[in-house]
Design an enzyme around this catalytic site. Structure first.
Site, PDB file in Angstrom:
ATOM      1  N   GLY A  80      34.192  37.685  35.042  1.00 43.51           N
ATOM      2  CA  GLY A  80      33.173  37.910  36.077  1.00 43.51           C
ATOM      3  C   GLY A  80      32.164  36.784  36.090  1.00 43.51           C
ATOM      4  O   GLY A  80      32.458  35.660  35.667  1.00 43.51           O
ATOM      5  N   SER A  81      30.976  37.108  36.539  1.00 42.88           N
ATOM      6  CA  SER A  81      29.963  36.061  36.732  1.00 42.88           C
ATOM      7  C   SER A  81      29.296  35.673  35.414  1.00 42.88           C
ATOM      8  O   SER A  81      29.278  36.449  34.447  1.00 42.88           O
ATOM      9  CB  SER A  81      28.912  36.559  37.719  1.00 42.88           C
ATOM     10  OG  SER A  81      28.301  37.719  37.196  1.00 42.88           O
ATOM     11  N   CYS A 135      37.689  31.790  41.018  1.00 43.81           N
ATOM     12  CA  CYS A 135      36.822  31.190  39.993  1.00 43.81           C
ATOM     13  C   CYS A 135      37.092  29.699  39.871  1.00 43.81           C
ATOM     14  O   CYS A 135      36.183  28.927  39.574  1.00 43.81           O
ATOM     15  CB  CYS A 135      37.039  31.880  38.656  1.00 43.81           C
ATOM     16  SG  CYS A 135      38.754  31.869  38.119  1.00 43.81           S
ATOM     17  N   VAL A 165      26.421  38.191  34.442  1.00 38.26           N
ATOM     18  CA  VAL A 165      26.848  39.439  33.791  1.00 38.26           C
ATOM     19  C   VAL A 165      27.490  39.123  32.428  1.00 38.26           C
ATOM     20  O   VAL A 165      27.373  39.916  31.485  1.00 38.26           O
ATOM     21  CB  VAL A 165      27.792  40.264  34.708  1.00 38.26           C
ATOM     22  CG1 VAL A 165      28.266  41.526  34.011  1.00 38.26           C
ATOM     23  CG2 VAL A 165      27.079  40.628  36.011  1.00 38.26           C
ATOM     24  N   GLY A 166      28.100  37.955  32.315  1.00 40.24           N
ATOM     25  CA  GLY A 166      28.652  37.530  31.023  1.00 40.24           C
ATOM     26  C   GLY A 166      27.586  37.571  29.922  1.00 40.24           C
ATOM     27  O   GLY A 166      27.859  37.982  28.786  1.00 40.24           O
ATOM     28  N   GLU A 225      35.494  35.130  30.590  1.00 39.87           N
ATOM     29  CA  GLU A 225      36.117  34.287  31.626  1.00 39.87           C
ATOM     30  C   GLU A 225      35.139  34.284  32.794  1.00 39.87           C
ATOM     31  O   GLU A 225      35.109  35.214  33.590  1.00 39.87           O
ATOM     32  CB  GLU A 225      37.475  34.877  32.036  1.00 39.87           C
ATOM     33  CG  GLU A 225      38.500  34.966  30.915  1.00 39.87           C
ATOM     34  CD  GLU A 225      39.141  33.618  30.577  1.00 39.87           C
ATOM     35  OE1 GLU A 225      38.932  32.655  31.326  1.00 39.87           O
ATOM     36  OE2 GLU A 225      39.837  33.530  29.558  1.00 39.87           O
TER      37      GLU A 225
END
Ligand code: NAD
Length: 458
Positions: A189-190, A245, A193-194, A211
């Site tokens: 994800g982003s 991505c 949020v990572g 990722e």
């Protein structure tokens, strides 16, 4: 809700010890075969769900969602025996008389949190390698792809009873899951949020694979084959409407090639998008992309539309954007859509400096000859480097895929994915080591031996 999640987690956890014994090669291969079977027999439903969520052309839905998962399963089943084998480690001089190997062992119960942009494959592909490594999995698909999420919740327990649980919902559900002591967390994800995921994982010292995204630049060399470059760049922006991505985010172009590249890109882009492309996932993202364009235009950028928009279907035509400046949001935020800034340069040192001034990209793409490639390889850092192509490093099953710094950590796909979900346990055995000769008490004989060893080793 939380009680339900806890119960399901505990259920998988309770089975961990048993699984370590029972999930041998045959059982793992059988589980993966069942998963492939369920996917094959629900192919039409999966395609329909992805089309519903992302307004995707049917061919693309099958090509980028169903096929990669089946290919990952086939590749994994083919190589699993070798991946599971203990990996022999040769003794150093001091270790003569011992034998050692790395034994891949399952981590236990792992959590997979997935994004919406490839809602099936990005949820399922980590499941394949996690199961191959002998784990049980809890999957949290994206709430922004509700049809695909609901289908995953129906299919996965059918294919992998006792090995997989699916928990659907948004950030609050993610947070409830992240509070549990998983043995590994695999998040796609982003970057924003990572950071939340890694902070939560720290409370349980759960290892994480992140990722993430970011801005993946293209650098066009003065000696690039413009027609080929335009084809690959346009493809990277047309597929999934650039919501990838590893989509080319922006292109650095030698200033005398700006016009040539613009013309070639327009031709390729319009040809590829003629029959329609994937929609922008939702109103919020459509508005976000429109906002990037409005901000860039207001600050003096030139925007060249490559076709008409159909906002009622959230179909956004491609845009070539020039005359961008550093204070525009399009220059700093991950674009994640069909907008492509072209940035002219005179000397290769300029794009290299610009890349190095920002967070490390997930991927850099180079179009050109040996010198360009050598400089980018040596003078920049990124998750991967693609030469005269786009997107492909993401799909290569024998290449570890992952970012570095703000674009992520850890690796996925194939053997790298298997290793991510395994603990490579060093197992060392005494055959006839002479080390006890150095044990205390430190007599004169031990001291002489120590001196001899020191001379020998250093
Ligand atoms: P996102 O980070 O918004 O959401 C991803 C997942 O996290 C979803 O399941 C969501 O429910 C959950 N989530 C959202 N907010 C949360 C919170 N506050 N706490 C806990 N969980 C939360 O990402 P997205 O919009 O779904 O996906 C787009 C992003 O993902 C882009 O940045 C893209 O580059 C990146 N991406 C990376 C890869 C890769 O392999 N590196 C692949 C696809 C997408």
């Amino acid at each position: 809700m939380t009680n339900d999640i806890l119960q399901r987690f505990d259920g998988l956890r309770a089975g961990s010890a048993g699984r370590r014994k029972s999930l041998d090669l045959a059982a793992r291969r059988a589980a993966l075969a069942r998963l492939a079977q369920v996917i094959k027999s629900h192919r039409a439903e999966i395609t329909a769900a992805v089309m519903e969520d992302l307004g995707k052309p049917e061919v693309e839905a099958e090509l980028v969602e169903v096929l990669p998962v089946l290919a990952e399963i086939a590749h994994t089943r083919r190589h699993l025996r070798r991946w599971m084998r203990p990996r022999r480690v040769w003794p150093t001089l001091m270790m003569l008389g011992t034998q050692a190997a790395l034994h891949p062992e399952p981590k236990g119960v792992v959590l997979v949190i997935a994004p919406w942009n490839f809602p099936f494959v990005l949820a399922l592909s980590p499941v394949v390698t996690a199961i191959a490594a002998g784990n049980a999995v809890v999957v949290k698909p994206s709430e922004m792809a509700p049809a695909t999420s609901a289908l995953i919740a129906r299919l996965l327990p059918m294919a992998l009873p006792d090995l997989a649980e699916v928990v659907t919902g948004g950030p609050e559900v993610s947070q409830a899951l992240l509070a549990l002591p998983f043995d590994h967390i695999f998040f796609t994800g982003s970057t924003a949020v990572g950071k939340i995921v890694m902070t939560a994982a720290a409370q349980n010292l759960a290892p994480v694979t992140l990722e993430l995204g970011g801005k993946s630049p293209v650098v066009l060399g003065a000696d690039a084959d413009i027609a080929q470059a335009a084809k690959w760049i346009a493809w990277g922006k047309v597929v999934n409407a650039g919501q990838i991505c590893v989509a080319p985010d922006h292109v650095f172009v030698p200033d005398h090639l700006m016009e040539l590249l613009t013309d070639a890109l327009r031709t390729e882009w319009q040809r590829m998008a003629a029959a329609g492309t994937t929609a922008i996932v939702n109103e919020r993202h459509y508005a976000r992309l429109s906002g990037l364009l409005a901000d860039a235009s207001a600050k003096g950028a030139q925007v060249q539309p490559l076709g008409p928009d159909r906002p009622e279907m959230r179909q956004m035509a491609g845009r070539i954007v020039t005359a961008t400046t550093a204070d525009m949001a399009i220059s700093t935020e991950e674009i994640f859509g069909p907008l492509l800034p072209l940035i002219p340069y005179r000397d290769l040192a300029e794009p290299i400096a610009a890349i190095n001034a920002g967070p490390k990209p997930l991927t850099i793409y180079a179009f050109g000859g040996k010198d360009l490639v050598a400089r980018l390889r040596a003078e920049t850092s990124s998750g991967s480097l693609g030469i005269n192509l786009t997107i492909m490093p993401f799909i290569h099953q024998n290449l570890p895929f992952g970012g570095i710094g703000h674009s992520g950590m850890g690796a996925a796909h194939g053997k790298a994915g298997f290793d991510t979900f395994s603990h490579l346990k060093p197992v060392m055995q005494n055959r006839l080591t002479a080390l006890p000769l150095l044990f205390p008490p430190y007599t004169g004989r031990v001291k002489r031996l120590k001196n001899w060893v020191l001379r020998l080793m250093t």
